[in-house]
Design an enzyme around this catalytic site. Structure first.
Site, PDB file in Angstrom:
ATOM      1  N   LYS A 260      -4.974   3.789   7.696  1.00  0.00           N
ATOM      2  CA  LYS A 260      -5.310   2.484   7.095  1.00  0.00           C
ATOM      3  C   LYS A 260      -6.440   1.798   7.872  1.00  0.00           C
ATOM      4  O   LYS A 260      -7.311   2.481   8.382  1.00  0.00           O
ATOM      5  CB  LYS A 260      -4.048   1.613   6.986  1.00  0.00           C
ATOM      6  CG  LYS A 260      -2.918   2.357   6.264  1.00  0.00           C
ATOM      7  CD  LYS A 260      -1.771   1.484   5.877  1.00  0.00           C
ATOM      8  CE  LYS A 260      -0.710   2.330   5.199  1.00  0.00           C
ATOM      9  NZ  LYS A 260       0.418   1.564   4.691  1.00  0.00           N
TER      10      LYS A 260
ATOM     11  N   GLU B 154      -1.730  -0.381  -1.660  1.00  0.00           N
ATOM     12  CA  GLU B 154      -2.531  -1.489  -1.130  1.00  0.00           C
ATOM     13  C   GLU B 154      -3.819  -1.667  -1.944  1.00  0.00           C
ATOM     14  O   GLU B 154      -4.295  -2.782  -2.125  1.00  0.00           O
ATOM     15  CB  GLU B 154      -2.812  -1.261   0.369  1.00  0.00           C
ATOM     16  CG  GLU B 154      -1.541  -1.510   1.190  1.00  0.00           C
ATOM     17  CD  GLU B 154      -1.338  -0.599   2.379  1.00  0.00           C
ATOM     18  OE1 GLU B 154      -2.311   0.018   2.853  1.00  0.00           O
ATOM     19  OE2 GLU B 154      -0.179  -0.482   2.834  1.00  0.00           O
TER      20      GLU B 154
ATOM     21  N   HIS C 147      -3.481   4.207  -3.772  1.00  0.00           N
ATOM     22  CA  HIS C 147      -2.516   3.669  -2.805  1.00  0.00           C
ATOM     23  C   HIS C 147      -2.091   2.266  -3.227  1.00  0.00           C
ATOM     24  O   HIS C 147      -2.887   1.499  -3.784  1.00  0.00           O
ATOM     25  CB  HIS C 147      -3.143   3.644  -1.407  1.00  0.00           C
ATOM     26  CG  HIS C 147      -2.139   3.352  -0.348  1.00  0.00           C
ATOM     27  ND1 HIS C 147      -1.711   2.079  -0.073  1.00  0.00           N
ATOM     28  CD2 HIS C 147      -1.431   4.166   0.459  1.00  0.00           C
ATOM     29  CE1 HIS C 147      -0.789   2.129   0.883  1.00  0.00           C
ATOM     30  NE2 HIS C 147      -0.597   3.385   1.224  1.00  0.00           N
TER      31      HIS C 147
ATOM     32  N   GLY D 102       5.493   0.235   4.902  1.00  0.00           N
ATOM     33  CA  GLY D 102       5.255  -0.690   6.008  1.00  0.00           C
ATOM     34  C   GLY D 102       6.387  -1.676   6.232  1.00  0.00           C
ATOM     35  O   GLY D 102       6.232  -2.649   6.967  1.00  0.00           O
TER      36      GLY D 102
ATOM     37  N   ASN E 161      -2.026   8.386   7.147  1.00  0.00           N
ATOM     38  CA  ASN E 161      -2.916   7.359   6.622  1.00  0.00           C
ATOM     39  C   ASN E 161      -3.050   6.270   7.682  1.00  0.00           C
ATOM     40  O   ASN E 161      -2.136   5.475   7.881  1.00  0.00           O
ATOM     41  CB  ASN E 161      -2.298   6.808   5.317  1.00  0.00           C
ATOM     42  CG  ASN E 161      -3.115   5.683   4.723  1.00  0.00           C
ATOM     43  OD1 ASN E 161      -4.207   5.377   5.201  1.00  0.00           O
ATOM     44  ND2 ASN E 161      -2.579   5.061   3.686  1.00  0.00           N
TER      45      ASN E 161
ATOM     46  N   GLU F 243       5.233   6.834  -3.373  1.00  0.00           N
ATOM     47  CA  GLU F 243       5.412   5.826  -2.329  1.00  0.00           C
ATOM     48  C   GLU F 243       5.955   4.546  -2.949  1.00  0.00           C
ATOM     49  O   GLU F 243       5.172   3.728  -3.467  1.00  0.00           O
ATOM     50  CB  GLU F 243       4.068   5.527  -1.654  1.00  0.00           C
ATOM     51  CG  GLU F 243       3.418   6.728  -1.016  1.00  0.00           C
ATOM     52  CD  GLU F 243       2.421   6.311   0.056  1.00  0.00           C
ATOM     53  OE1 GLU F 243       2.672   6.632   1.215  1.00  0.00           O
ATOM     54  OE2 GLU F 243       1.438   5.647  -0.268  1.00  0.00           O
TER      55      GLU F 243
ATOM     56  N   SER G  84       7.579   4.204   5.156  1.00  0.00           N
ATOM     57  CA  SER G  84       8.403   4.084   6.359  1.00  0.00           C
ATOM     58  C   SER G  84       8.979   5.410   6.860  1.00  0.00           C
ATOM     59  O   SER G  84      10.077   5.449   7.421  1.00  0.00           O
ATOM     60  CB  SER G  84       9.523   3.050   6.148  1.00  0.00           C
ATOM     61  OG  SER G  84       8.963   1.769   5.930  1.00  0.00           O
TER      62      SER G  84
END
Ligand code: PGA
Length: 325
Positions: A83, A167, A165, A241, A81, A235, A281
């Site tokens: 992003k 985010e 996701h 991240g 991904n 996730e 991560s």
């Protein structure tokens, strides 16, 4: 950051420990017991039975035949991904690294570039790697300023879309129902869905990990016409991240619970076929240990997918699923 360690196997097993069937859980017996507050007694009991039989089965498979340590039957799946990262130049370099990387054959490999570079990637990346979009609209395109339709994604060569996701959920504010609609529509048009779920740190600390993941699973289940083209990405938000990867045991216990959830709420066949991949991560150094977990069927990789050789290492961690006979 203190991330609560939660062990499904140790919490659920009680005095007759399921861990006795599976050495990989043996270091976890003293772990926090918060998660089981979120389970009702009956669902806890049924999870105990299911987890226990699952572990016995897995353990005997491993011991007797030395086969690949995968509880599911789906092919290992690794997604990158990207992003909102990259420029024409940096993406050209990444593509050239990916094109020259040696990738194990028995892995489905997908990358999700930013929309504006999908065409560039499609035109120069080897067909060995499929392309995912990072979002899609809930229905047919039209007067929806700023959106991108499933039809357009297919037209440009995408096979997958990442939906739900963290985010999108926590920064952009998308809710379960909206994400479910997107997933339902994408699947109805034969675009595969990488369906992301995962809890916030606060939710984990409050013992709500399973509640949150199961609720997100239910929203997908209520909306999808079929599970054939769905990959689930667990996730944990606190791991995305942050450099704070979940331990292999923390990931495995959620993956096995999600597989049980599918078995109970969809079907045994879907539970066994659906890939449940881990994200948060993941990098070239921690992927092998994570990949060894039976219910981890691959990875969704953010930061480390921007480096071609490291992403290739993660793809190739499928080899650590194979155990000596
Ligand atoms: P990360 O991101 O690997 O950079 O933690 C994972 C993801 O968001 O899919």
């Amino acid at each position: 950051m203190a991330v609560v360690s939660t062990s499904l196997a140790s919490q659920l097993s009680g005095p007759k420990s399921a861990t006795s069937h599976c050495p990989q859980f043996s270091g976890l017996r003293r772990s926090c017991s918060k998660l089981d507050h979120s389970l009702s007694l009956s669902s806890t009991q049924s999870l105990i039975q299911n987890v226990d039989s699952h572990l016995r089965l897995s353990s005997s498979r491993r011991g007797c035949r030395g086969v690949v340590t995968m509880a599911g039957t789906g092919k290992f799946f690794v997604g990158g991904n990207w992003k909102c990262n990259g420029t024409k130049d940096s993406i050209s370099k990444l593509i050239s690294d990916l094109n020259s990387a040696k990738l194990e054959a028995d892995v489905d490999v997908v990358v999700a570039p930013p929309f504006v570079y999908i065409d560039q990637v499609k035109n120069s990346l080897s067909d060995r790697i499929e392309i995912a979009a990072q979002n899609s609209w809930i229905g047919k395109g039209g007067a929806f300023t700023g959106e991108i339709s499933v039809e357009q994604l297919k037209d440009i060569g995408c096979k997958w879309v990442v939906l739900g996701h963290s985010e999108r959920r926590h920064v952009i504010g998308e809710d379960d129902e909206f994400i479910g609609k997107k997933a339902g529509y994408a699947l109805s048009q034969n675009l595969g869905v990488i369906a992301c779920i995962g809890e916030l740190l606060k939710e984990r600390e409050e013992g709500k990990t399973f509640d949150v993941c199961f609720q997100q699973m239910k929203a997908f289940a209520d909306a999808v016409p079929s599970w054939d083209n769905v990959v689930i990405a667990y996730e944990p938000v606190w791991a995305i991240g942050t450099g704070k990867v979940a331990t292999p045991q923390q990931a495995q216990e959620v993956h096995i619970a999600v597989r049980e959830w599918l078995k109970k709420n969809v079907s045994a066949e879907v539970a066994s076929k659906t890939r449940i991949i881990y994200g948060g991560s993941v990098n070239g150094s921690n992927c092998a240990e994570l990949a060894k977990q039976e219910d981890i069927d691959g990875f969704l990789v953010g930061g480390a997918s921007l480096k071609g050789p490291e992403f290739a290492t993660i793809v190739n961690s499928v080899t650590s699923k194979k155990v000596a006979a």
